[in-house]
Design a protein around this motif. Structure first.
Motif, PDB file in Angstrom:
ATOM      1  N   LEU A 222       0.783  -1.235   0.000  1.00 11.18           N
ATOM      2  CA  LEU A 222       0.000   0.000   0.000  1.00 11.18           C
ATOM      3  C   LEU A 222       0.813   1.282   0.000  1.00 11.18           C
ATOM      4  O   LEU A 222       0.303   2.328  -0.420  1.00 11.18           O
ATOM      5  CB  LEU A 222      -0.936   0.029   1.219  1.00 11.18           C
ATOM      6  CG  LEU A 222      -2.147  -0.898   1.196  1.00 11.18           C
ATOM      7  CD1 LEU A 222      -2.903  -0.789   2.518  1.00 11.18           C
ATOM      8  CD2 LEU A 222      -3.051  -0.564   0.031  1.00 11.18           C
ATOM      9  N   MET A 226      -0.679   4.545  -1.976  1.00  9.30           N
ATOM     10  CA  MET A 226      -1.301   5.557  -1.122  1.00  9.30           C
ATOM     11  C   MET A 226      -0.591   6.899  -1.267  1.00  9.30           C
ATOM     12  O   MET A 226      -1.237   7.950  -1.260  1.00  9.30           O
ATOM     13  CB  MET A 226      -1.294   5.111   0.339  1.00  9.30           C
ATOM     14  CG  MET A 226      -2.358   4.079   0.677  1.00  9.30           C
ATOM     15  SD  MET A 226      -4.055   4.627   0.319  1.00  9.30           S
ATOM     16  CE  MET A 226      -4.262   5.956   1.511  1.00  9.30           C
ATOM     17  N   PHE A 229      -1.916   8.296  -4.358  1.00  5.16           N
ATOM     18  CA  PHE A 229      -3.288   8.770  -4.155  1.00  5.16           C
ATOM     19  C   PHE A 229      -3.307  10.139  -3.483  1.00  5.16           C
ATOM     20  O   PHE A 229      -4.008  11.052  -3.944  1.00  5.16           O
ATOM     21  CB  PHE A 229      -4.086   7.766  -3.312  1.00  5.16           C
ATOM     22  CG  PHE A 229      -5.362   8.341  -2.778  1.00  5.16           C
ATOM     23  CD1 PHE A 229      -6.457   8.510  -3.616  1.00  5.16           C
ATOM     24  CD2 PHE A 229      -5.462   8.764  -1.453  1.00  5.16           C
ATOM     25  CE1 PHE A 229      -7.634   9.084  -3.146  1.00  5.16           C
ATOM     26  CE2 PHE A 229      -6.631   9.328  -0.978  1.00  5.16           C
ATOM     27  CZ  PHE A 229      -7.717   9.488  -1.822  1.00  5.16           C
ATOM     28  N   HIS A 233      -4.846  13.360  -5.302  1.00  2.00           N
ATOM     29  CA  HIS A 233      -6.039  13.969  -4.692  1.00  2.00           C
ATOM     30  C   HIS A 233      -5.772  15.435  -4.365  1.00  2.00           C
ATOM     31  O   HIS A 233      -6.603  16.304  -4.641  1.00  2.00           O
ATOM     32  CB  HIS A 233      -6.418  13.202  -3.427  1.00  2.00           C
ATOM     33  CG  HIS A 233      -7.644  13.724  -2.756  1.00  2.00           C
ATOM     34  ND1 HIS A 233      -8.923  13.423  -3.178  1.00  2.00           N
ATOM     35  CD2 HIS A 233      -7.803  14.559  -1.695  1.00  2.00           C
ATOM     36  CE1 HIS A 233      -9.808  14.034  -2.414  1.00  2.00           C
ATOM     37  NE2 HIS A 233      -9.154  14.733  -1.504  1.00  2.00           N
ATOM     38  N   HIS A 255      -5.986   7.710   7.234  1.00  2.89           N
ATOM     39  CA  HIS A 255      -6.215   6.882   6.053  1.00  2.89           C
ATOM     40  C   HIS A 255      -5.092   5.865   5.848  1.00  2.89           C
ATOM     41  O   HIS A 255      -5.356   4.753   5.357  1.00  2.89           O
ATOM     42  CB  HIS A 255      -6.396   7.761   4.822  1.00  2.89           C
ATOM     43  CG  HIS A 255      -7.739   8.418   4.764  1.00  2.89           C
ATOM     44  ND1 HIS A 255      -8.907   7.718   4.588  1.00  2.89           N
ATOM     45  CD2 HIS A 255      -8.102   9.721   4.889  1.00  2.89           C
ATOM     46  CE1 HIS A 255      -9.930   8.550   4.587  1.00  2.89           C
ATOM     47  NE2 HIS A 255      -9.471   9.768   4.777  1.00  2.89           N
ATOM     48  N   THR A 259      -6.606   2.137   5.743  1.00  2.00           N
ATOM     49  CA  THR A 259      -6.433   1.315   4.547  1.00  2.00           C
ATOM     50  C   THR A 259      -5.631   0.053   4.857  1.00  2.00           C
ATOM     51  O   THR A 259      -5.912  -1.023   4.312  1.00  2.00           O
ATOM     52  CB  THR A 259      -5.750   2.101   3.415  1.00  2.00           C
ATOM     53  OG1 THR A 259      -4.545   2.708   3.896  1.00  2.00           O
ATOM     54  CG2 THR A 259      -6.681   3.184   2.876  1.00  2.00           C
ATOM     55  N   LEU A 268     -10.291  -3.584   0.910  1.00  2.00           N
ATOM     56  CA  LEU A 268      -9.770  -2.397   0.222  1.00  2.00           C
ATOM     57  C   LEU A 268      -9.493  -2.692  -1.243  1.00  2.00           C
ATOM     58  O   LEU A 268      -8.986  -3.756  -1.597  1.00  2.00           O
ATOM     59  CB  LEU A 268      -8.476  -1.928   0.892  1.00  2.00           C
ATOM     60  CG  LEU A 268      -7.837  -0.682   0.274  1.00  2.00           C
ATOM     61  CD1 LEU A 268      -8.629   0.565   0.627  1.00  2.00           C
ATOM     62  CD2 LEU A 268      -6.382  -0.546   0.722  1.00  2.00           C
ATOM     63  N   LEU A 270      -7.618  -0.265  -4.130  1.00  2.00           N
ATOM     64  CA  LEU A 270      -6.995   1.000  -4.493  1.00  2.00           C
ATOM     65  C   LEU A 270      -6.538   0.887  -5.949  1.00  2.00           C
ATOM     66  O   LEU A 270      -5.689   0.064  -6.286  1.00  2.00           O
ATOM     67  CB  LEU A 270      -5.806   1.270  -3.571  1.00  2.00           C
ATOM     68  CG  LEU A 270      -5.144   2.641  -3.664  1.00  2.00           C
ATOM     69  CD1 LEU A 270      -6.126   3.738  -3.290  1.00  2.00           C
ATOM     70  CD2 LEU A 270      -3.923   2.697  -2.755  1.00  2.00           C
ATOM     71  N   THR A 272      -4.885   2.516  -9.400  1.00  2.00           N
ATOM     72  CA  THR A 272      -3.953   3.537  -9.872  1.00  2.00           C
ATOM     73  C   THR A 272      -3.770   3.401 -11.372  1.00  2.00           C
ATOM     74  O   THR A 272      -3.417   2.316 -11.865  1.00  2.00           O
ATOM     75  CB  THR A 272      -2.582   3.403  -9.187  1.00  2.00           C
ATOM     76  OG1 THR A 272      -2.747   3.349  -7.770  1.00  2.00           O
ATOM     77  CG2 THR A 272      -1.680   4.579  -9.556  1.00  2.00           C
ATOM     78  N   SER A 282      -6.174   8.089  -9.560  1.00  3.55           N
ATOM     79  CA  SER A 282      -6.288   7.114  -8.475  1.00  3.55           C
ATOM     80  C   SER A 282      -7.710   7.106  -7.936  1.00  3.55           C
ATOM     81  O   SER A 282      -8.370   8.151  -7.879  1.00  3.55           O
ATOM     82  CB  SER A 282      -5.310   7.478  -7.345  1.00  3.55           C
ATOM     83  OG  SER A 282      -5.407   6.585  -6.258  1.00  3.55           O
ATOM     84  N   TYR A 284      -9.812   5.393  -4.552  1.00  2.05           N
ATOM     85  CA  TYR A 284      -9.757   4.739  -3.243  1.00  2.05           C
ATOM     86  C   TYR A 284     -11.144   4.159  -2.996  1.00  2.05           C
ATOM     87  O   TYR A 284     -12.103   4.889  -2.806  1.00  2.05           O
ATOM     88  CB  TYR A 284      -9.352   5.811  -2.234  1.00  2.05           C
ATOM     89  CG  TYR A 284      -9.393   5.543  -0.757  1.00  2.05           C
ATOM     90  CD1 TYR A 284      -9.873   4.374  -0.183  1.00  2.05           C
ATOM     91  CD2 TYR A 284      -8.923   6.543   0.103  1.00  2.05           C
ATOM     92  CE1 TYR A 284      -9.876   4.192   1.190  1.00  2.05           C
ATOM     93  CE2 TYR A 284      -8.917   6.384   1.483  1.00  2.05           C
ATOM     94  CZ  TYR A 284      -9.401   5.195   2.022  1.00  2.05           C
ATOM     95  OH  TYR A 284      -9.406   5.036   3.390  1.00  2.05           O
ATOM     96  N   SER A 297     -11.014  10.042  -4.777  1.00  2.00           N
ATOM     97  CA  SER A 297     -10.232   9.893  -6.005  1.00  2.00           C
ATOM     98  C   SER A 297      -9.311  11.093  -6.176  1.00  2.00           C
ATOM     99  O   SER A 297      -9.362  12.061  -5.407  1.00  2.00           O
ATOM    100  CB  SER A 297     -11.158   9.767  -7.217  1.00  2.00           C
ATOM    101  OG  SER A 297     -11.894  10.972  -7.403  1.00  2.00           O
TER     102      SER A 297
END
Length: 400
Positions: A222, A226, A229, A233, A255, A259, A268, A270, A272, A282, A284, A297
């Protein structure tokens, strides 16, 4: 102050349910296995999960005392729980003892509610409502936010407390759709408003070197996705003054924790999108039962003209269908792109119950006065200035 012992020694509610409480974070930490089993046996929403609420207590509201009510049958089986937190708010010099849902702020938790085994929702909610009513001198206001409008809990609170003490207010519209079991993605696309644009944009992207979509589910994988992300974001919302959904290092830390825990439970997803080795979009998402929950997102603004966000959302629908999921939920918000993909809506509501003191009513009155002041300011300021103020507030919030 509500004491844990008061709840443990409270009266037996109903023929088979005993109400108790968990009042410390360390005790809550030990509930994970039992909590997970209860959630799996319930119809409660995804954000009632231990994996969501425990890190919320640690990262978002460490000063708030957990007060998780539990209902057990004669054999000691956990039949339900109500994840509350107790805080004292000082309102114009008046201390107000407030009970509210864990997870209620900062992280966009829709569908919070009592968690109860299927078929026992009303009995469990009634047991909690009655014990809270018996202890109403120990709290001033009970705020239960973002329940589904058809929640049994709403009806139960109205039946246990007087009409004069209960206030119901609307919260959000949540667009969603039911996916046809074993339906094809092509058939789904034909009934959306995005088919032609999606297919055209995807075709162009597929011709680009290094184009691929990665789906990350493993808790060990992750860290990189992440980080992508959060960057995407933040970049997407930077031109609008910053994100309202994810702002501040504390929320990012939440988060990261959530996650990780959700991935351990295989909840989860995720996504990408990469082009030429660089992440450009991305999503989520959370899998809850047979539903895909679109949580957040992001995308690189330099790629917005290629509709990378649109294509990635389409790919999440495709993946949901191929996985046999039967619902896709966009959660709160009526952004136009959502209505192009889905056709149904559900709503959330909040319930406020006043306790046995005058402080709760004073709190409500103070809120109403503040709301009227904000509305009056909006009417005086030109629309462009209102938006500037909103952007400034978002920027300040992002800094802190």
């Amino acid at each position: 102050m509500i004491h844990e012992d008061e709840l443990k020694q409270g009266p037996r509610i109903g023929p088979r349910l005993d109400v108790g409480a968990v009042g410390t974070l360390s005790a809550m930490a030990g509930m994970r296995e039992e909590w997970d089993a209860l959630l799996d046996a319930s119809n409660a929403g995804p954000f009632n999960a231990w994996e969501w609420l425990y890190p919320w207590c640690r990262r978002i509201a460490p000063e708030r005392r957990p007060l998780v009510l539990t209902a057990r049958d004669a054999a000691g089986t956990l039949m339900g729980l109500l994840p509350l937190g107790l805080e004292t708010r000082l309102v114009m010099g008046v201390p107000v003892r407030r009970l509210g849902f864990l997870g209620e702020s900062h992280v966009g938790s829709d569908y919070l509610d009592v968690v109860a085994r299927r078929g026992a929702e009303r009995a469990v909610a009634a047991s909690f409502a009655r014990i809270l009513a018996s202890l109403r001198e120990s709290w001033d206001v009970l705020d239960l936010t973002d329940l589904r409008e058809d929640s049994t809990t709403v009806d139960v609170l109205r039946s246990v407390f007087s009409e004069h003490d209960v206030r119901l207010s609307e919260r959000y519209v949540c667009p969603y759709d039911v996916l046809e079991s074993r339906g094809s993605f092509d058939a789904f696309l034909k009934r959306t408003g995005r088919r032609d644009n999606y297919l055209r944009r995807r075709k162009w992207l597929e011709r680009q070197e290094g184009y691929r979509i990665e789906r990350t589910e493993s808790p060990d994988a992750l860290a990189g996705p992440m980080t992508d992300f959060f960057r995407l974001h933040s970049a997407r919302w930077a031109v609008d003054g910053g994100s309202q959904g994810i702002k501040g290092t504390g929320v990012e830390s939440f988060h990261r924790d959530a996650t990780q825990l959700l991935a351990e439970r295989e909840r989860l997803r995720l996504y990408t999108m990469k082009v030429g080795g660089r992440a450009v979009a991305s999503v989520y998402g959370i899998v809850h039962g047979d539903a895909f929950i679109y949580f957040q997102s992001g995308y690189d603004p330099e790629w917005s003209h290629r509709s990378v966000g649109l294509v990635l959302v389409g790919e999440t629908f495709k993946d949901a269908l191929e996985s046999g999921l039967t619902e896709y939920d966009f959660l709160r918000g009526t952004e136009s792109y959502k209505s192009d993909w889905v056709t149904k809506q559900r709503r959330t509501v909040s319930v406020r119950v006043h306790g046995g003191s005058k402080a709760g009513r004073w709190y409500t009155r103070a809120e109403e006065l503040a709301r009227k002041g904000r509305n009056a300011a909006k009417q005086v300021l030109p629309g462009t200035w209102v938006e500037k103020v909103r952007r400034l507030r978002r920027r300040r919030a992002a800094v802190h």
